[in-house]
Structures are given as structure tokens and as C-alpha cells.
Design a protein around this motif. Structure first.
Motif, PDB file in Angstrom:
ATOM      1  N   ASN A  42    -112.282 -78.494  23.668  1.00 29.70           N
ATOM      2  CA  ASN A  42    -112.431 -79.371  22.509  1.00 29.70           C
ATOM      3  C   ASN A  42    -112.648 -78.553  21.242  1.00 29.70           C
ATOM      4  O   ASN A  42    -113.600 -77.768  21.166  1.00 29.70           O
ATOM      5  N   TYR A  43    -111.749 -78.734  20.282  1.00 28.76           N
ATOM      6  CA  TYR A  43    -111.890 -78.057  18.997  1.00 28.76           C
ATOM      7  C   TYR A  43    -111.107 -78.850  17.948  1.00 28.76           C
ATOM      8  O   TYR A  43    -109.976 -79.271  18.206  1.00 28.76           O
ATOM      9  N   THR A  62    -106.979 -82.504  22.915  1.00 29.31           N
ATOM     10  CA  THR A  62    -108.406 -82.236  22.710  1.00 29.31           C
ATOM     11  C   THR A  62    -108.654 -81.134  21.692  1.00 29.31           C
ATOM     12  O   THR A  62    -109.773 -80.950  21.237  1.00 29.31           O
ATOM     13  N   SER A  63    -107.617 -80.410  21.335  1.00 28.43           N
ATOM     14  CA  SER A  63    -107.760 -79.308  20.386  1.00 28.43           C
ATOM     15  C   SER A  63    -106.695 -79.434  19.291  1.00 28.43           C
ATOM     16  O   SER A  63    -105.512 -79.640  19.594  1.00 28.43           O
ATOM     17  N   ARG A  65    -105.616 -77.364  15.774  1.00 26.14           N
ATOM     18  CA  ARG A  65    -105.801 -76.207  14.882  1.00 26.14           C
ATOM     19  C   ARG A  65    -104.737 -76.216  13.790  1.00 26.14           C
ATOM     20  O   ARG A  65    -103.552 -76.331  14.089  1.00 26.14           O
TER      21      ARG A  65
END
Length: 149
Positions: A42-43, A62-63, A65
Motif C-alpha cells: 500500500n502506497y 493498492t499502490s 506512484r
């Protein structure tokens, strides 16, 4: 009757002739965010806080960027290029207006060959996120916002 049709055609031609330069003078400010989305840990990149609820409601990753955020100052029918990972290029072109919506042509190229094409209608002063190609155990997403000036 034929005379009326000729007059209407002439008027339509005059309207098109005079409306095109006005359209050509408009600037379209386009912002392209290139996002790497994956199912990794998660990020959420802090710079995506304004659009993360939209991303999470549409995509099940879930991520998220942010890889690139590029502002483009364009005119209608002017292509702009955004370099992407994997030796790809995103070509973005505002091609006109339909009511209060900006019509964009979007093309992803690799080795100067088109690998993806789409058209979107984007409400003026809003954004849309579209899914792109696979990249590093995830996908690239493109958040495109546009504003006619």
C-alpha cells in the motif's frame, strides 16, 4: 427551394470560415500525470492526493506512484509528446470542442508505431484517467486534465 438551399450552404460556409480562426486562437492548457499503479505494498504518492479517491473508485490497485507530471500549453490540432517508460511516447492532441467539452486524441507509440489510440471528450476544467500499458508488475495510468483559455 433550390435558391434557399444555396443561400443556406453559403451561410454555413461563411460561418465555418469565420469560426475556425477563433477556434485556432484558443489555448488549451493540458496537464498529463503519468502514474504507475500496482498491487504492491500500500502506497499513495502524496502528490496524487487530489485525485486518489477517483483513482481508487475506478481502479483496484493498492499502490499509486506519480512518475511524471507534465504541463502542456497547446492550441487545437497541435500534438504534444510526453515520454513514457519503456521507450514509449504519449501523443496528446486537443482536436476541438463539442459543446463545453474538449475533444482529445490520444495515442501511445513505441518505435514510432501506434500501439494504442483513443478519443475522449473531457469537460472543460476537469480531468479523466485512462488505463495504459503494463509496466513493472502493474500498469501505467494517465490522468489528463484540460482547460480552454
Amino acid at each position: 427551394m433550390i435558391r434557399l438551399i444555396k443561400i443556406l450552404l453559403i451561410l454555413a460556409g461563411i460561418f465555418c470560415f469565420f469560426s475556425q480562426p477563433a477556434l485556432a486562437k484558443n489555448r488549451v492548457l493540458t496537464d498529463v500525470k503519468v502514474i504507475h499503479a500496482s498491487t504492491g505494498p500500500n502506497y499513495v504518492d502524496p502528490s496524487l492526493k487530489e485525485i486518489i479517491s477517483e483513482l481508487k473508485s475506478v481502479f483496484k490497485y493498492t499502490s499509486y506512484r506519480l512518475l511524471k507530471d507534465q504541463n502542456l500549453d497547446q492550441r487545437f490540432n497541435q500534438e504534444s509528446r510526453v515520454n513514457l517508460p519503456g521507450k514509449r511516447v504519449l501523443v496528446v492532441m486537443p482536436s476541438g470542442m463539442e459543446g463545453k467539452r474538449i475533444r482529445y486524441q490520444i495515442n501511445i507509440q513505441k518505435n514510432n508505431r501506434s500501439i494504442f489510440q483513443t478519443r475522449v471528450l473531457l469537460k472543460n476544467n476537469s480531468s479523466i484517467t485512462i488505463g495504459g500499458p503494463q509496466f513493472k508488475n502493474g500498469v501505467l495510468l494517465f490522468n489528463i486534465s484540460g482547460s480552454v483559455q
